[in-house]
Design a protein around this motif. Structure first.
Motif, PDB file in Angstrom:
ATOM      1  N   GLU A  76       0.774  -1.269   0.149  1.00  0.00           N
ATOM      2  CA  GLU A  76       0.041   0.049  -0.106  1.00  0.00           C
ATOM      3  C   GLU A  76       0.762   1.176   0.279  1.00  0.00           C
ATOM      4  OE1 GLU A  76      -2.469  -0.408   3.475  1.00  0.00           O
ATOM      5  OE2 GLU A  76      -3.397  -2.195   2.782  1.00  0.00           O
ATOM      6  N   LEU A  77       2.162   1.142   0.455  1.00  0.00           N
ATOM      7  CA  LEU A  77       3.023   2.305   0.699  1.00  0.00           C
ATOM      8  C   LEU A  77       3.579   2.417  -0.798  1.00  0.00           C
ATOM      9  CD1 LEU A  77       4.428   1.463   4.199  1.00  0.00           C
ATOM     10  CD2 LEU A  77       2.555   3.203   3.584  1.00  0.00           C
ATOM     11  N   VAL A  78       3.756   1.780  -1.749  1.00  0.00           N
ATOM     12  CA  VAL A  78       4.396   1.788  -3.209  1.00  0.00           C
ATOM     13  C   VAL A  78       3.312   2.416  -4.021  1.00  0.00           C
ATOM     14  CG1 VAL A  78       5.577   0.621  -4.820  1.00  0.00           C
ATOM     15  CG2 VAL A  78       5.725  -0.258  -2.459  1.00  0.00           C
ATOM     16  N   LEU A  79       4.089   3.281  -4.641  1.00  0.00           N
ATOM     17  CA  LEU A  79       3.143   4.315  -5.633  1.00  0.00           C
ATOM     18  C   LEU A  79       3.008   3.759  -7.095  1.00  0.00           C
ATOM     19  CD1 LEU A  79       5.014   7.850  -5.060  1.00  0.00           C
ATOM     20  CD2 LEU A  79       2.876   6.868  -3.892  1.00  0.00           C
ATOM     21  N   GLU A  82       5.723   2.787  -9.388  1.00  0.00           N
ATOM     22  CA  GLU A  82       6.762   2.103  -8.574  1.00  0.00           C
ATOM     23  C   GLU A  82       6.642   0.614  -8.242  1.00  0.00           C
ATOM     24  OE1 GLU A  82       8.123   6.067  -5.594  1.00  0.00           O
ATOM     25  OE2 GLU A  82       6.932   4.023  -4.742  1.00  0.00           O
ATOM     26  N   GLU A  83       7.439  -0.171  -8.131  1.00  0.00           N
ATOM     27  CA  GLU A  83       7.405  -1.510  -7.485  1.00  0.00           C
ATOM     28  C   GLU A  83       8.220  -1.819  -6.494  1.00  0.00           C
ATOM     29  OE1 GLU A  83       8.037  -4.168 -10.828  1.00  0.00           O
ATOM     30  OE2 GLU A  83      10.162  -3.121 -11.430  1.00  0.00           O
ATOM     31  N   GLY A  84       7.884  -2.961  -5.768  1.00  0.00           N
ATOM     32  CA  GLY A  84       8.855  -3.212  -4.717  1.00  0.00           C
ATOM     33  C   GLY A  84       9.471  -4.436  -4.892  1.00  0.00           C
ATOM     34  N   ILE A  85      10.488  -4.437  -4.202  1.00  0.00           N
ATOM     35  CA  ILE A  85      11.364  -5.772  -4.059  1.00  0.00           C
ATOM     36  C   ILE A  85      11.318  -6.165  -2.658  1.00  0.00           C
ATOM     37  CG2 ILE A  85      13.304  -7.045  -4.273  1.00  0.00           C
ATOM     38  CD1 ILE A  85      14.030  -5.317  -6.629  1.00  0.00           C
ATOM     39  N   ALA A  86      10.313  -7.260  -2.325  1.00  0.00           N
ATOM     40  CA  ALA A  86      10.165  -7.736  -0.688  1.00  0.00           C
ATOM     41  C   ALA A  86      11.674  -8.250  -0.307  1.00  0.00           C
ATOM     42  CB  ALA A  86       9.198  -8.650  -0.897  1.00  0.00           C
ATOM     43  N   LEU A  87      12.082  -7.792   0.962  1.00  0.00           N
ATOM     44  CA  LEU A  87      12.902  -8.521   1.538  1.00  0.00           C
ATOM     45  C   LEU A  87      12.525  -9.590   2.656  1.00  0.00           C
ATOM     46  CD1 LEU A  87      15.201  -5.449   2.387  1.00  0.00           C
ATOM     47  CD2 LEU A  87      15.488  -6.878   0.238  1.00  0.00           C
ATOM     48  N   ARG A  88      13.540 -10.513   2.897  1.00  0.00           N
ATOM     49  CA  ARG A  88      13.064 -11.691   3.760  1.00  0.00           C
ATOM     50  C   ARG A  88      13.026 -11.241   5.419  1.00  0.00           C
ATOM     51  NH1 ARG A  88      13.931 -17.045   2.841  1.00  0.00           N
ATOM     52  NH2 ARG A  88      15.202 -16.608   1.200  1.00  0.00           N
ATOM     53  N   LYS A  89      12.058 -11.725   5.807  1.00  0.00           N
ATOM     54  CA  LYS A  89      11.493 -11.283   7.134  1.00  0.00           C
ATOM     55  C   LYS A  89      12.368 -12.259   8.172  1.00  0.00           C
ATOM     56  CE  LYS A  89       7.330 -10.709  10.111  1.00  0.00           C
ATOM     57  NZ  LYS A  89       5.988 -11.002  10.098  1.00  0.00           N
TER      58      LYS A  89
END
Length: 639
Positions: A76-79, A82-89
């Motif tokens: 929801e915070l990515v415009l 833009e696109e997001g690359i998730a990082l490991r939790k």
């Protein structure tokens, strides 16, 4: 979080392992604003060191089932552009963790570490951390807490003279920055007079004693040493980061042959003083080692054998089988079948060139553990304005669709932080990003024993031993043994690290046969009720660690051009790969800047009229030359 972080930096570094910490320090030293974050609650990642209770907490963390690897709501915070690359939790680089306690577990109730205060049992930290003064926000830029080692430490009988001091400066007191609790804890680790709680003077060491003296342990996750003329040693001297740590010589090189552990003569003095070698063998060995020092000048002596295994070449050099064995496994420290003659000669030459700089062996070790080194570089970064946050997770990298470059991160608070460059430890990347990456594995064991693998006049020996493979094609196992004067274990015990590339499913399957060759389980020795020749094994930890070194950048999927990946520890003995990797990444970011230059001389700092903003001139060429560490050991110690 009381205050939000600044929303913009030049460089964001995710992970506090050794290569990431070196890059962060180099960028900060060159005037870049650096944010250095780690989702873990301790410095170092897989390069960290732990007290015994800290290690138990670490073990519990990796034995627990994963709570999922997906974040919620960051999308929801990515415009739209833009696109997001998730990082490991959660870190997935450690597997097959097994713990075996051989010591008697008879103990008093409610046994705790001496002086331990654990308000939050889940908090894991190194017992001897040299942390930046402030773990959240911009660290204190004063150097008064960054105490340099003394040339001869003022310690009591448990800590003999430190054999090598890589840097030195006068300690300057300052009331603005008080000593941190972790530094007080480190000071408590150094035994002075009657303040130390000694282990009872009896042979029987119980598990409760190990727990009670747990803060005397500093247990490394990765087992490495510093070559005295290696890249990391030269970098520590050049940048003056060496003043944040103290170092001790490895005192013995050992070999294993025909079921026996033997001391290997490697220097000229050792060779001629050895009672194990005949006069003919001494001449043979010295002639061959002299050739190896400048083998490039005599190509006719090895060119024909360049591509042959080094073990085959040694058979042509008029060396006895025992000398061939020790040169191959204890000096060149190479494997029997897979190492070429050229690589073997190169490794032998490197070993010989490192002799004599700080002692009779080529190796140094930082007091309080390998985990001190990442923290030393974090301190350098903090001194030049770097901002540090532990227990601070990053949910994703934000990539601009049009340019294809990463423009920001989103942390676990939902804050967006922009930067020009991003450095990410490999362990933070998800399966989606790493689907084409072929990782190797490292098998590790950490043992606590009651005696050294080779009895000597002094019980304060630090040794390295290579155990050759039992079968052709299998791997050798490297064994590094630390005594209590290295500040890594309590008095009366030894800390032993075993390392090899993984060839079987679990670390225990790879290493248990070597453990059985060298040690006797404490319970068995107690039942026999008699003195045995082998040391008693009190406690053992086995685990596999992912080796992410040597991976080509193109193996990662859709990695933005301004995102750089740092690998975890590799299986080699030295730290060459970490330093080379850090320097390469720094060159990509700041190609026209010097990598970790010497710090300015305080006498050369010129203040403006208000005395607020310092103007730091470039170091004088002669001053820089003075602290490069070139020359003999005496000159380095004087500097």
């Amino acid at each position: 979080m009381a205050d939000k972080l600044p929303s913009e930096f030049d460089v964001v570094v995710i992970g506090t392992g050794l290569p990431e910490s070196i890059v962060a320090a180099a960028c900060s030293r060159s005037g870049q604003s650096v944010l250095h974050v780690d989702s873990r609650s301790y410095y170092g990642g897989n390069w960290a060191s732990f007290s015994f209770s800290g290690l138990l907490s670490w073990i519990k963390e990796y034995q627990e089932e994963s709570d999922g690897d997906e974040w919620a709501a960051w999308q929801e915070l990515v415009l739209e552009a833009e696109e997001g690359i998730a990082l490991r939790k959660k870190d997935q680089t450690i597997q097959h963790v097994e713990v075996i306690c051989y010591a008697s577990q008879d103990s008093d109730e409610h046994v705790e570490e001496v002086g331990a205060v654990q308000k939050n049992p889940a908090f894991v930290t190194s017992a001897s951390s040299n942390d930046p003064p402030d773990s959240t926000g911009t660290a204190c830029s004063d150097t008064s807490e960054l105490t340099a080692p003394l040339s001869e430490p003022e310690t009591s009988q448990e800590v003999p003279d430190v054999d090598a001091t890589l840097g030195n400066e006068n300690h300057v007191g300052d009331a603005d920055c008080s000593e941190s609790p972790l530094e007080q804890e480190k000071a408590e680790n150094v035994p002075v007079g009657e303040a130390v709680v000694d282990v009872p003077k009896k042979n029987r060491i119980t598990y409760s004693q190990i727990v009670k003296e747990g803060r005397r342990f500093n247990i490394d996750l990765t087992s490495k040493l510093l070559y005295s003329r290696g890249l990391l040693t030269d970098l520590l001297i050049k940048s003056s980061v060496s003043r944040y740590a103290e170092f001790k010589n490895v005192t013995r090189i050992l070999g294993y042959r025909e079921g026996n552990v033997l001391q290997v003569p490697c220097s000229r003095a050792d060779v001629f003083n050895s009672k194990k070698l005949t006069m003919v063998e001494k001449r043979m060995l010295m002639k061959f080692l002299t050739f190896c020092l400048d083998y490039e000048q005599k190509p006719e002596d090895y060119k024909v054998y360049e591509e042959c295994p080094f073990s085959e070449y040694l058979k042509t050099q008029k060396l006895t089988p025992s000398l061939q064995h020790f040169v191959l496994h204890s000096i060149a420290m190479t494997s029997e079948g897979s190492t070429s003659t050229l690589d073997g000669l190169r490794e032998t030459q490197n070993f010989l060139r490192c002799l004599g700089r700080y002692g009779n062996t080529p190796f140094l070790f930082p007091l309080y553990g390998q985990g001190e080194l990442p923290q030393c570089f974090c301190r350098m970064c903090a001194v030049f304005g770097g901002t540090y946050c532990l227990s601070h997770a990053v949910q994703c990298l934000v990539v601009d669709k049009e340019s294809g470059k990463c423009k920001a991160i989103i942390d676990h608070f939902g804050q967006r932080i922009s930067a020009k460059y991003f450095i990410v430890e490999d362990s933070y990347l998800t399966e989606k990003t790493c689907s084409n990456v072929a990782y190797r594995q490292i098998s590790r064991a950490v043992l606590i024993t009651d005696r050294s693998v080779l009895k000597a006049d002094s019980d304060q020996q630090t040794s390295i031993l290579t155990v050759p493979p039992e079968e052709p094609g299998s791997v050798a196992v490297r064994v590094v043994e630390f005594c209590s004067s290295t500040m890594t274990c309590m008095k009366g015990t030894y800390l032993v690290h075993l390392t090899c590339p993984s060839s079987k499913k679990t670390a225990r399957e790879d290493l248990e046969s070597v453990v059985q060759k060298l040690f006797v389980p404490y319970a068995e020795a107690e039942l026999e009720n008699e003195e045995v020749e082998k040391p008693n094994l009190l406690w053992a930890l086995y685990f596999n660690m992912r080796d992410s070194s040597g991976i080509d950048r193109d193996s990662y999927n859709d990695l933005p051009s301004n995102v750089y990946v740092c690998s975890g520890p590799d299986c080699s003995l030295g730290n060459k790969n970490a330093v080379q990797q850090a320097e390469t990444l720094f060159r990509h970011i700041l190609p026209n800047e010097e990598f970790c230059p010497p710090p300015p001389n305080p006498e050369d700092i010129v203040f403006d009229g208000d005395g607020v903003q310092p103007e730091v001139p470039a170091p004088k060429p002669e001053a820089a030359e003075d602290i490069t560490g070139q020359g003999d050991a005496e000159e380095c110690l004087e500097k």
